[in-house]
Design a protein around this motif. Structure first.
Motif, mmCIF file in Angstrom:
data_model
loop_
_atom_site.group_PDB
_atom_site.id
_atom_site.type_symbol
_atom_site.label_atom_id
_atom_site.label_comp_id
_atom_site.label_asym_id
_atom_site.label_seq_id
_atom_site.Cartn_x
_atom_site.Cartn_y
_atom_site.Cartn_z
ATOM 1 N N LEU A 227 23.988 73.422 98.421
ATOM 2 C CA LEU A 227 24.604 74.532 97.592
ATOM 3 C C LEU A 227 23.509 75.821 97.965
ATOM 4 O O LEU A 227 24.178 77.033 98.013
ATOM 5 C CB LEU A 227 24.441 74.253 95.900
ATOM 6 N N VAL A 228 22.390 75.780 97.964
ATOM 7 C CA VAL A 228 21.489 76.932 98.214
ATOM 8 C C VAL A 228 21.662 77.284 99.569
ATOM 9 O O VAL A 228 21.792 78.572 99.599
ATOM 10 C CB VAL A 228 19.940 76.415 98.250
ATOM 11 N N LYS A 230 24.482 77.428 101.297
ATOM 12 C CA LYS A 230 25.709 78.153 101.323
ATOM 13 C C LYS A 230 25.563 79.372 100.247
ATOM 14 O O LYS A 230 26.220 80.604 100.686
ATOM 15 C CB LYS A 230 26.957 77.463 100.611
ATOM 16 N N VAL A 231 24.994 79.379 99.535
ATOM 17 C CA VAL A 231 24.814 80.681 98.455
ATOM 18 C C VAL A 231 23.700 81.781 99.302
ATOM 19 O O VAL A 231 24.146 83.034 99.250
ATOM 20 C CB VAL A 231 24.136 80.464 97.041
ATOM 21 N N GLU A 232 22.849 81.334 100.042
ATOM 22 C CA GLU A 232 22.080 82.389 100.916
ATOM 23 C C GLU A 232 22.719 82.974 101.887
ATOM 24 O O GLU A 232 22.243 83.847 102.593
ATOM 25 C CB GLU A 232 20.872 81.501 101.142
ATOM 26 N N ALA A 233 23.781 82.047 102.077
ATOM 27 C CA ALA A 233 24.430 82.710 103.530
ATOM 28 C C ALA A 233 25.527 83.623 103.184
ATOM 29 O O ALA A 233 26.188 84.657 103.733
ATOM 30 C CB ALA A 233 25.135 81.501 104.116
ATOM 31 N N LEU A 234 25.621 83.973 101.720
ATOM 32 C CA LEU A 234 26.613 85.049 101.333
ATOM 33 C C LEU A 234 26.380 86.288 101.739
ATOM 34 O O LEU A 234 25.029 86.778 101.359
ATOM 35 C CB LEU A 234 26.930 84.934 99.923
ATOM 36 N N THR A 285 22.279 83.998 92.107
ATOM 37 C CA THR A 285 21.036 83.356 91.546
ATOM 38 C C THR A 285 21.491 81.962 91.142
ATOM 39 O O THR A 285 22.546 81.715 90.281
ATOM 40 C CB THR A 285 20.525 84.181 90.269
ATOM 41 N N LEU A 286 20.849 81.084 91.380
ATOM 42 C CA LEU A 286 20.961 79.489 90.959
ATOM 43 C C LEU A 286 19.743 79.282 90.107
ATOM 44 O O LEU A 286 18.699 79.556 90.653
ATOM 45 C CB LEU A 286 21.254 78.583 92.091
#
Ligand code: NAD
Length: 398
Positions: A227-228, A230-234, A285-286
Motif C-alpha cells: 500500500l505504501v 502504491k501511495v508513494e508512486a502517486l 497520508t496513511l
C-alpha cells in the motif's frame, strides 16, 4: 450539455480542481443519468385496482404519480454537475419546478447550467440561486412555497435542513466513513489498488471514499508495504498537470485534515507516508495503529488521509463499522464470496460492496445512507419517486 462539453469541463477543472479526465467522466456520467431518467420515467404506468379483485366490487381505483410542486436542489462542491443534475433532472422530468442552489465553490457551474436552460424551459421552471449557504440557506429552506428538498452535503447542514424545513419532505445524502475490511491475504495487490483508487481519487473528497482500513495484525503487516509503495508512486500537484493528488477545495479543508493527523500522532498513531501539507495541497497520508480515542477513528477527513485500524478479529471490525456515526457504504475483501455475503448482511450501512471499493454508481442502483449519512433514497428510479406523490381517483360504478 454535450454541445457545451468544452466549457463545462474547463469550469469543473478551474472551479473545483478536478483533472480534465475526471471532469469529462463526470460530464458523461451526468448525460447518461439524464437519458436514463427519461427512459425510467416513460416506464411509469397508472395502477388501476378493481373491480372484482381483492374483494372490491364496482369500484375502479386509479393511482398514478403527480409532481409535488416546487423542489429545492442543494448540491456540494465535489461533483458540481453530477450531484446537481441527479436532483434537478428527475424533478423537472416529473413536472416540478426547481430552485437550484449550487455549492459556493461550484456557483460558476450552477450559473452556467441556469443559462443553458434559458429559451429551452419556460421562465420560472428552473431557477439558479447562488450565494453562501450560511447566508441564504435558511431563507430558501424555510420558504413556505417549497414542497420538497433534496440536499447533498455535510451532516451538520443536512440535519439543520431537516429541522427547519416546514414541509418535512427532505432527502439527504450526507457524510460517510466507509470502512474497507480485509478478510484474507489472497490478493493484496488488488486490495491495495482498490484502497488507493477508492480512498484517494479526487484526493479523498468523495462521500463514498474508503475512509478507514480495518484488518488483523497479520494481514496489515503484509498489506502495508504494498500500500505504501502504491501511495508513494502517486503524482501530487496541479490538476492541470493531471496529478492524481490535487489541492483540496479550500485551505481550511487542509487545516482540518492536518488537525486530524496531529491528533492521531499525539495519541500514538504512526505515519506510514505523507503528513506534508503546502497550503491546500495535502500529500497522501496513511496512518497506522489508529485507535478509538483518536478523532480520525470516526471523523470524515474529506482529504487524502486513510487510517489503518488493527482489529483482534473480524467481529470487532463489524462492530466498529456498525458503531460508526456514519452508515453510507462499506467494502469487504476476501476470496470466500458466500462468507462475505453473509457478513454483508450483518453490516448496517446503506450498501455493502463485496470485492470492490465503495462507490455510488451505477446510478440506476438505489443510493442510501443510514444514521448520520442520510435520510431517504437517491438513485434514478428513487429520485423519480421522491419528487412525486401518488394521486388516487376512485370511480364508483352505480
Ligand atoms: P456543505 O454541507 O458545506 O455544503 C453543501 C451545500 O449546502 C452547498 O451548496 C452549501 O452552499 C449549502 N449550504 C451551506 N450552508 C447551508 C445552509 N445553512 N442551508 C442550506 N444550504 C447550505 O458540503 P460540501 O463541503 O460542499 O461537501 C462535502 C460534504 O458533502 C461531505 O461531508 C461529503 O461526505 C458530503 N457528500 C455526500 C454525498 C452523498 O451522496 N452522501 C455526496 C457528496 C458529498
Amino acid at each position: 450539455m454535450d454541445k457545451n462539453r468544452g466549457e463545462i469541463v474547463d469550469l469543473i477543472v478551474y472551479e473545483v480542481g478536478k483533472t480534465k479526465i475526471d471532469a469529462a467522466v463526470e460530464l458523461d456520467r451526468t448525460i447518461e443519468y439524464i437519458d436514463q431518467t427519461f427512459a425510467e420515467a416513460k416506464k411509469l404506468t397508472e395502477n388501476i385496482i378493481g373491480p372484482d379483485t381483492h374483494g372490491i366490487k364496482s369500484k375502479f381505483g386509479h393511482f398514478y404519480r403527480v409532481p409535488k410542486g416546487v423542489g429545492v436542489s442543494i448540491s456540494p462542491f465535489n461533483y458540481p454537475i453530477n450531484l446537481a443534475m441527479s436532483k434537478i433532472i428527475p424533478a423537472l422530468v416529473m413536472g416540478n419546478t426547481v430552485v437550484f442552489k449550487p455549492a459556493t465553490n461550484g456557483s460558476l457551474l450552477g450559473a452556467f447550467l441556469g443559462n443553458l436552460t434559458i429559451g429551452v424551459l419556460p421562465d420560472g421552471v428552473f431557477n439558479t440561486v447562488t450565494g453562501r449557504g450560511s447566508e441564504i440557506g435558511d431563507e430558501i429552506i424555510t420558504n413556505k412555497e417549497i414542497d420538497f428538498v433534496s440536499f447533498t452535503g455535510s451532516t451538520r447542514i443536512g440535519q439543520r435542513i431537516l429541522e427547519i424545513c416546514p414541509s418535512k419532505d427532505v432527502v439527504l445524502e450526507l457524510g460517510g466513513k466507509d470502512p474497507a475490511i480485509i478478510f484474507d491475504d489472497s490478493d493484496l495487490e488488488f486490495v491495495a489498488d482498490q484502497i488507493v483508487s477508492g480512498g484517494l481519487s479526487y484526493s479523498g473528497q468523495r462521500c463514498t471514499a474508503i475512509k478507514s482500513v480495518l484488518t488483523t495484525n497479520e494481514i496489515a503487516d503484509k498489506l502495508i508495504p504494498t500500500l505504501v509503495k502504491k501511495v508513494e508512486a502517486l503524482k501530487v500537484g496541479s490538476p492541470l498537470d493531471d496529478a492524481f493528488i490535487t489541492p483540496l477545495i479550500t485551505e481550511s479543508s487542509a487545516k482540518f485534515v492536518e488537525s486530524l493527523i496531529t491528533d492521531a500522532v499525539a495519541k500514538g498513531g504512526k505515519v506510514l507516508t505523507g503528513n506534508k501539507i503546502e497550503r491546500n495541497l495535502v500529500y497522501p497520508t496513511l496512518i497506522d495503529n489508529v485507535t478509538k480515542d483518536m478523532e480520525l477513528f470516526d471523523e470524515e477527513p474529506f482529504g487524502p488521509l486513510i487510517p489503518i485500524i488493527r482489529v483482534k478479529d473480524f467481529d470487532e471490525a463489524i462492530t466498529i463499522a456498525n458503531n460508526s456515526q456514519y452508515g453510507l457504504q462499506a467494502s469487504l475483501f476476501g476470496k470466500d464470496e458466500d462468507q462475505l455475503f453473509e457478513i454483508a448482511k450483518r453490516i448496517n450501512t446503506g450498501t455493502v460492496n463485496i470485492n470492490s471499493r465503495s462507490q455510488r454508481g451505477p446510478d440506476i442502483f438505489p443510493f442510501i445512507g443510514v444514521r448520520n449519512s442520510g435520510f431517504g433514497v437517491q438513485g434514478i428510479v428513487d429520485a423519480i419517486y421522491s419528487t412525486t406523490r401518488i394521486k388516487g381517483i376512485v370511480v364508483n360504478k352505480r
